[in-house]
Scaffold this motif. Structure first.
Motif, PDB file in Angstrom:
ATOM      1  N   LEU A   1       0.828  -1.196   0.000  1.00 39.71           N
ATOM      2  CA  LEU A   1       0.000   0.000   0.000  1.00 39.71           C
ATOM      3  C   LEU A   1       0.870   1.257   0.000  1.00 39.71           C
ATOM      4  CD1 LEU A   1      -2.855  -0.937   2.520  1.00 39.71           C
ATOM      5  CD2 LEU A   1      -2.904  -1.022   0.027  1.00 39.71           C
ATOM      6  N   GLY A   2       1.980   1.202   0.731  1.00 40.61           N
ATOM      7  CA  GLY A   2       2.924   2.314   0.710  1.00 40.61           C
ATOM      8  C   GLY A   2       3.584   2.473  -0.642  1.00 40.61           C
ATOM      9  N   VAL A   3       3.862   1.342  -1.293  1.00 34.78           N
ATOM     10  CA  VAL A   3       4.443   1.366  -2.638  1.00 34.78           C
ATOM     11  C   VAL A   3       3.478   2.042  -3.608  1.00 34.78           C
ATOM     12  CG1 VAL A   3       5.232  -0.041  -4.584  1.00 34.78           C
ATOM     13  CG2 VAL A   3       5.865  -0.683  -2.244  1.00 34.78           C
ATOM     14  N   LEU A   4       2.225   1.650  -3.562  1.00 36.88           N
ATOM     15  CA  LEU A   4       1.206   2.243  -4.442  1.00 36.88           C
ATOM     16  C   LEU A   4       1.094   3.746  -4.223  1.00 36.88           C
ATOM     17  CD1 LEU A   4      -1.640  -0.429  -4.094  1.00 36.88           C
ATOM     18  CD2 LEU A   4      -0.107  -0.121  -6.040  1.00 36.88           C
TER      19      LEU A   4
ATOM     20  N   GLN B   1       0.927   0.683 -15.700  1.00 39.35           N
ATOM     21  CA  GLN B   1       1.615   1.042 -16.941  1.00 39.35           C
ATOM     22  C   GLN B   1       3.083   1.425 -16.717  1.00 39.35           C
ATOM     23  OE1 GLN B   1      -1.278   2.140 -15.922  1.00 39.35           O
ATOM     24  NE2 GLN B   1      -2.843   1.827 -17.501  1.00 39.35           N
ATOM     25  N   ASP B   2       3.335   2.263 -15.689  1.00 40.19           N
ATOM     26  CA  ASP B   2       4.708   2.679 -15.407  1.00 40.19           C
ATOM     27  C   ASP B   2       5.372   1.757 -14.384  1.00 40.19           C
ATOM     28  OD1 ASP B   2       4.612   4.947 -17.103  1.00 40.19           O
ATOM     29  OD2 ASP B   2       3.506   6.045 -15.557  1.00 40.19           O
ATOM     30  N   VAL B   3       4.631   1.397 -13.368  1.00 38.44           N
ATOM     31  CA  VAL B   3       5.163   0.510 -12.316  1.00 38.44           C
ATOM     32  C   VAL B   3       4.070  -0.466 -11.893  1.00 38.44           C
ATOM     33  CG1 VAL B   3       6.222   0.356 -10.034  1.00 38.44           C
ATOM     34  CG2 VAL B   3       6.656   2.366 -11.460  1.00 38.44           C
ATOM     35  N   ALA B   4       4.354  -1.751 -12.055  1.00 39.60           N
ATOM     36  CA  ALA B   4       3.438  -2.794 -11.578  1.00 39.60           C
ATOM     37  C   ALA B   4       3.802  -3.150 -10.141  1.00 39.60           C
ATOM     38  CB  ALA B   4       3.529  -4.025 -12.476  1.00 39.60           C
ATOM     39  N   VAL B   5       2.794  -3.566  -9.352  1.00 39.50           N
ATOM     40  CA  VAL B   5       3.025  -3.843  -7.929  1.00 39.50           C
ATOM     41  C   VAL B   5       2.354  -5.152  -7.533  1.00 39.50           C
ATOM     42  CG1 VAL B   5       2.761  -2.999  -5.562  1.00 39.50           C
ATOM     43  CG2 VAL B   5       3.104  -1.366  -7.433  1.00 39.50           C
ATOM     44  N   VAL B   6       3.089  -5.961  -6.760  1.00 40.18           N
ATOM     45  CA  VAL B   6       2.540  -7.203  -6.205  1.00 40.18           C
ATOM     46  C   VAL B   6       2.868  -7.242  -4.710  1.00 40.18           C
ATOM     47  CG1 VAL B   6       2.530  -9.728  -6.259  1.00 40.18           C
ATOM     48  CG2 VAL B   6       2.820  -8.427  -8.379  1.00 40.18           C
ATOM     49  N   GLY B   7       1.903  -7.622  -3.895  1.00 41.35           N
ATOM     50  CA  GLY B   7       2.115  -7.732  -2.455  1.00 41.35           C
ATOM     51  C   GLY B   7       2.094  -9.178  -1.985  1.00 41.35           C
ATOM     52  N   PHE B   8       1.885  -9.356  -0.672  1.00 43.15           N
ATOM     53  CA  PHE B   8       1.863 -10.706  -0.081  1.00 43.15           C
ATOM     54  C   PHE B   8       0.964 -10.652   1.152  1.00 43.15           C
ATOM     55  CE2 PHE B   8       2.960 -14.733   1.472  1.00 43.15           C
ATOM     56  CZ  PHE B   8       3.900 -15.370   0.654  1.00 43.15           C
TER      57      PHE B   8
ATOM     58  N   GLU C   1     -10.825   0.579  -5.298  1.00 41.57           N
ATOM     59  CA  GLU C   1      -9.862   1.636  -5.557  1.00 41.57           C
ATOM     60  C   GLU C   1      -8.414   1.181  -5.403  1.00 41.57           C
ATOM     61  OE1 GLU C   1     -11.640   2.448  -1.393  1.00 41.57           O
ATOM     62  OE2 GLU C   1     -12.204   1.510  -3.283  1.00 41.57           O
ATOM     63  N   ILE C   2      -8.208  -0.068  -4.985  1.00 42.05           N
ATOM     64  CA  ILE C   2      -6.844  -0.601  -4.816  1.00 42.05           C
ATOM     65  C   ILE C   2      -6.579  -1.749  -5.781  1.00 42.05           C
ATOM     66  CG2 ILE C   2      -5.236  -1.710  -3.211  1.00 42.05           C
ATOM     67  CD1 ILE C   2      -6.656  -0.218  -0.944  1.00 42.05           C
ATOM     68  N   GLU C   3      -7.373  -2.830  -5.695  1.00 38.60           N
ATOM     69  CA  GLU C   3      -7.255  -3.989  -6.594  1.00 38.60           C
ATOM     70  C   GLU C   3      -5.807  -4.471  -6.691  1.00 38.60           C
ATOM     71  OE1 GLU C   3      -9.382  -5.870  -7.996  1.00 38.60           O
ATOM     72  OE2 GLU C   3     -11.266  -4.773  -7.921  1.00 38.60           O
ATOM     73  N   LEU C   4      -5.222  -4.795  -5.540  1.00 36.28           N
ATOM     74  CA  LEU C   4      -3.819  -5.198  -5.464  1.00 36.28           C
ATOM     75  C   LEU C   4      -3.616  -6.664  -5.850  1.00 36.28           C
ATOM     76  CD1 LEU C   4      -0.853  -4.606  -4.495  1.00 36.28           C
ATOM     77  CD2 LEU C   4      -1.616  -5.389  -2.225  1.00 36.28           C
TER      78      LEU C   4
ATOM     79  N   LEU D   1      -1.644 -17.216  -5.887  1.00 38.53           N
ATOM     80  CA  LEU D   1      -1.520 -15.936  -6.578  1.00 38.53           C
ATOM     81  C   LEU D   1      -2.907 -15.405  -6.929  1.00 38.53           C
ATOM     82  CD1 LEU D   1       0.218 -13.745  -8.037  1.00 38.53           C
ATOM     83  CD2 LEU D   1       0.085 -15.205 -10.081  1.00 38.53           C
ATOM     84  N   VAL D   2      -3.186 -14.166  -6.506  1.00 33.76           N
ATOM     85  CA  VAL D   2      -4.442 -13.501  -6.834  1.00 33.76           C
ATOM     86  C   VAL D   2      -4.113 -12.301  -7.706  1.00 33.76           C
ATOM     87  CG1 VAL D   2      -6.497 -12.361  -5.945  1.00 33.76           C
ATOM     88  CG2 VAL D   2      -5.455 -14.232  -4.638  1.00 33.76           C
ATOM     89  N   VAL D   3      -4.476 -12.378  -8.990  1.00 31.53           N
ATOM     90  CA  VAL D   3      -4.131 -11.321  -9.942  1.00 31.53           C
ATOM     91  C   VAL D   3      -5.241 -10.275  -9.996  1.00 31.53           C
ATOM     92  CG1 VAL D   3      -3.544 -10.796 -12.341  1.00 31.53           C
ATOM     93  CG2 VAL D   3      -2.758 -12.945 -11.309  1.00 31.53           C
ATOM     94  N   ARG D   4      -4.843  -9.006  -9.776  1.00 28.82           N
ATOM     95  CA  ARG D   4      -5.783  -7.893  -9.872  1.00 28.82           C
ATOM     96  C   ARG D   4      -5.160  -6.791 -10.738  1.00 28.82           C
ATOM     97  NH1 ARG D   4      -6.308  -8.919  -3.983  1.00 28.82           N
ATOM     98  NH2 ARG D   4      -8.144 -10.235  -3.631  1.00 28.82           N
ATOM     99  N   LYS D   5      -5.634  -5.565 -10.589  1.00 26.20           N
ATOM    100  CA  LYS D   5      -5.298  -4.509 -11.543  1.00 26.20           C
ATOM    101  C   LYS D   5      -3.892  -3.924 -11.418  1.00 26.20           C
ATOM    102  CE  LYS D   5     -10.071  -2.980 -12.235  1.00 26.20           C
ATOM    103  NZ  LYS D   5     -11.039  -1.850 -12.082  1.00 26.20           N
ATOM    104  N   THR D   6      -3.215  -4.125 -10.265  1.00 28.49           N
ATOM    105  CA  THR D   6      -1.919  -3.453 -10.080  1.00 28.49           C
ATOM    106  C   THR D   6      -0.776  -4.114 -10.848  1.00 28.49           C
ATOM    107  OG1 THR D   6      -1.407  -4.728  -8.104  1.00 28.49           O
ATOM    108  CG2 THR D   6      -2.558  -2.614  -7.802  1.00 28.49           C
ATOM    109  N   SER D   7      -1.070  -5.215 -11.534  1.00 27.29           N
ATOM    110  CA  SER D   7      -0.014  -5.864 -12.331  1.00 27.29           C
ATOM    111  C   SER D   7      -0.476  -6.146 -13.756  1.00 27.29           C
ATOM    112  CB  SER D   7       0.424  -7.167 -11.680  1.00 27.29           C
ATOM    113  OG  SER D   7      -0.637  -8.119 -11.668  1.00 27.29           O
TER     114      SER D   7
END
Length: 330
Positions: free
Chosen positions: A251-254, A266-273, A283-286, A324-330
């Motif tokens: 969340l801090g990365v986003l 588009q510029d930076v993709a993000v994956v958490g754990f 509004e997050i869809e991590l 693995l749960v794929v959402r919009k941040t990647s």
């Protein structure tokens, strides 16, 4: 002030010992006396003293739950699982927060021992385990979550952190990313080290060496993730994707990516754990690695109860599978 057994005895016109036997369903007490005592106990609001009862039965039907950060949504989900399973079995739970401090963890454990709890469920605050081993050597039983301790009086329940991290980074690699950053958590915690190992293994399996400029130390909190990600994004050649050691960090990365005026993914993709509840908000869809948090808590209590009933060595390591749960941040 709560009524005592002596208060019930005075009202019932019987001895203290008779009330005690009636409350414990002793066969030497007549049915009429037992029913009279039980009726008065309910009417007067009597509650048995767990510690006093424990002196006799060697069981207080209480356990200690020691967690490193109750502000992290991962741990309350685990706690819910523990509490629900404990309640179903007639147990109460003492919850303690260590704030990632091994000193505070040791203080809580000693306080819980003085309360004569029947066992512990602990998410270790660090890899400094000397104080935990002393408690186990003293005969206490414990289940460890998100950490492994090798001792006959313990069971460890963990997610496969290495494999989970590999899955996260491999997902980014398959999306075409080659410059992948790692924002870690508390450094002397096995969870962080194992997730970094998975990150490293995934890169190596694709023939990509570590770029140490892309690796930052965080603290498993949003604020830490925000601060170190801004450092990453200001590199001359910034990463195009970032794997965060947990969802709070992610969340801090986003937040950092957005504050730097960059687009996700588009510029930076993000994956958490972890797949905390916030991760799935519209509004997050991590994109993240899911852990069965609630089930982990239930299993931890069930294993602790089993250890106490069997009253013998229970050294065991249970490794749960990540997803693995794929959402919009990647």
């Amino acid at each position: 002030m709560s009524p005592t057994i002596k208060d019930i005895a005075l009202r019932a016109g019987v001895s203290y010992a008779t009330v005690s036997r009636a409350l414990n369903n002793h066969p030497e007490v007549s049915k009429a006396t037992r029913e009279k005592v039980l009726h008065l106990a309910k009417e007067m609001g009597y509650r048995p003293n767990a510690i006093a009862r424990g002196l006799v039965t060697k069981e207080t039907r209480t356990i200690g739950l020691v967690l490193p950060d109750i502000t992290n949504p991962f741990f309350p989900e685990v706690a819910r699982g523990v509490e629900e399973a404990a309640s179903e079995s007639g147990y109460s739970v003492f919850l303690c927060n260590t704030d990632w401090s091994s000193e505070r963890e040791e203080e809580h454990l000693h306080a819980l021992m003085q309360k004569q709890v029947d066992g512990f469920i602990v998410a270790p605050s660090s890899d400094q385990l000397t104080h935990l081993l002393k408690i186990l050597d003293a005969g206490c039983k414990a289940v460890f979550i998100s950490g492994v301790i090798s001792h006959p009086n313990s069971v460890s329940i963990i997610i496969d952190n290495v494999r989970g991290a590999q899955m996260a980074v491999e997902h980014l690699l398959k999306k075409g990313h080659r410059q992948i950053g790692f924002v870690g958590g508390v450094q002397d915690v096995a969870t962080n080290n194992e997730r970094f190992l998975g990150y490293r293994k995934a890169l190596e399996s694709w023939g990509i060496g570590l770029e140490w400029d892309y690796i930052r130390k965080g603290d498993f909190r949003r604020e830490g993730g925000l601060a170190v990600t801004k450092e990453l994004l200001r590199l001359e050649e910034r990463p195009t994707a970032i794997f965060a050691a947990n969802d709070l960090t992610a969340l801090g990365v986003l937040q950092a990516v957005k504050e730097e005026g960059l687009a996700i993914p588009q510029d930076v993709a993000v994956v958490g754990f972890d797949d905390i509840q916030f991760a799935s908000l519209p509004e997050i869809e991590l994109t993240t690695i899911a852990q069965p948090k609630f089930q982990m808590g239930r299993l931890a209590f069930q294993k602790l109860l089993q250890m106490n009933k069997e009253d013998g060595p229970a050294k065991e390591r249970i490794i749960l599978r990540p997803k693995l749960v794929v959402r919009k941040t990647s």
